[in-house]
Design a protein around this motif. Structure first.
Motif, PDB file in Angstrom:
ATOM      1  N   SER A  74       0.824  -1.290   0.005  1.00  0.00           N
ATOM      2  CA  SER A  74       0.027   0.003  -0.105  1.00  0.00           C
ATOM      3  C   SER A  74       0.743   1.353   0.137  1.00  0.00           C
ATOM      4  O   SER A  74       0.350   2.276  -0.136  1.00  0.00           O
ATOM      5  N   ASP A  80      -6.184  -4.606  -0.711  1.00  0.00           N
ATOM      6  CA  ASP A  80      -7.495  -3.536  -0.954  1.00  0.00           C
ATOM      7  C   ASP A  80      -7.495  -3.373  -2.524  1.00  0.00           C
ATOM      8  O   ASP A  80      -6.837  -2.217  -3.203  1.00  0.00           O
ATOM      9  N   TYR A 126      -1.244  -3.981  -0.497  1.00  0.00           N
ATOM     10  CA  TYR A 126      -1.432  -4.663   0.769  1.00  0.00           C
ATOM     11  C   TYR A 126      -0.718  -4.079   2.015  1.00  0.00           C
ATOM     12  O   TYR A 126       0.469  -3.675   1.539  1.00  0.00           O
ATOM     13  N   TRP A 149      -3.318  -2.223   7.284  1.00  0.00           N
ATOM     14  CA  TRP A 149      -4.525  -2.181   6.830  1.00  0.00           C
ATOM     15  C   TRP A 149      -5.516  -3.577   7.112  1.00  0.00           C
ATOM     16  O   TRP A 149      -6.625  -3.462   7.430  1.00  0.00           O
ATOM     17  N   ASP A 150      -4.736  -4.649   7.048  1.00  0.00           N
ATOM     18  CA  ASP A 150      -5.445  -6.017   7.080  1.00  0.00           C
ATOM     19  C   ASP A 150      -6.009  -6.112   8.525  1.00  0.00           C
ATOM     20  O   ASP A 150      -7.290  -6.492   8.752  1.00  0.00           O
ATOM     21  N   GLN A 199      -8.925  -3.542   8.646  1.00  0.00           N
ATOM     22  CA  GLN A 199     -10.472  -4.049   8.246  1.00  0.00           C
ATOM     23  C   GLN A 199     -11.045  -5.243   8.876  1.00  0.00           C
ATOM     24  O   GLN A 199     -12.176  -5.522   8.759  1.00  0.00           O
TER      25      GLN A 199
END
Length: 230
Positions: A56, A96, A129, A133-134, A137
């Motif tokens: 990302s 994402d 990725y 973020w993982d 979410q």
């Protein structure tokens, strides 16, 4: 043998500069390494292989490089899908994907559906990725379940978080490999690598061979994994 190998494929730009070539040449050279590593893992019957293709944070790179990378990705998705089926390899893209072009999103959907029945190995490719973020979410998904009275917040367990991660039903990472001499994980699979063994090598990714992979696995098999036990 490790059940899940994850690789940070680092050093493409340095390989290109060393060869006095544009950066995209390094990424093109890296594709051959990817093919050989995937093939070798399949031969070794490694159930899960995860490759860090585009983070990302990589959007901050020069626009021409990012555009070229996306074109390479689109071409690979179209070209490799049937080969994955022939080798019984299921493809799963984690990251994402909403930020990717409609063409790439469509190609991802096609490849994932085409390979969905494959059981020999799961190849996960991380695109746009980030580990933070993982986890974020996953927390959002759990929060929605709490709001909908589908989950008691006091009873949330680590396995509930794991089920909401992009990697889904994949087991934790056993062996994390990073090429090019860097010794950090760069926001990759933060939760999944809680008890991973790390192997860092100086080889630039386009020069990485199946022999290098064998050395990493050999090193892994020589370690004592205690998982917090004395």
């Amino acid at each position: 043998m490790p059940k899940h190998i994850a690789i940070i494929m680092d050093g493409n730009n340095r390989w290109a500069r060393r060869s006095l070539l544009p950066s995209l040449s390094g990424h093109r050279a890296a594709i051959n390494t990817v093919r050989e590593v995937v093939k070798h893992c399949r031969e070794l019957k490694i159930p899960y292989l995860t490759l860090f293709a585009f983070s990302s944070e990589n959007w901050k790179r020069p626009e021409a490089e990012v555009s070229g990378l996306m074109q390479l990705l689109l071409g690979l998705l179209k070209k490799e899908a049937e080969k994955l089926v022939r080798n019984d390899i299921r493809l799963k893209i984690i990251g994402d994907c909403a930020a990717l072009s409609p063409q790439i999103q469509a190609a991802i959907t096609y490849c994932e559906e085409l390979t969905s029945g494959c059981r020999g190995m799961t190849l996960m490719v991380a695109i746009n990725y980030g580990g933070q973020w993982d986890i974020t979410q996953a927390c959002r998904n759990l929060a929605r379940m709490v709001v909908a009275n589908q989950l008691d917040p006091d009873h949330i367990q680590p396995r509930d978080v794991e089920e909401q991660l992009a990697s889904g039903d994949a087991p934790p990472v056993d062996l994390m490999i990073r090429t090019s001499g860097e010794k950090r994980i760069s926001n990759f699979l933060l939760w999944q690598c809680a008890y991973a063994e790390f192997f860092f090598c100086n080889t630039l990714w386009p020069d990485f061979t199946v022999r290098d992979l064998d050395l990493a696995i050999e090193d892994f098999r020589g370690r004592e994994r205690r998982f917090g036990r004395s």
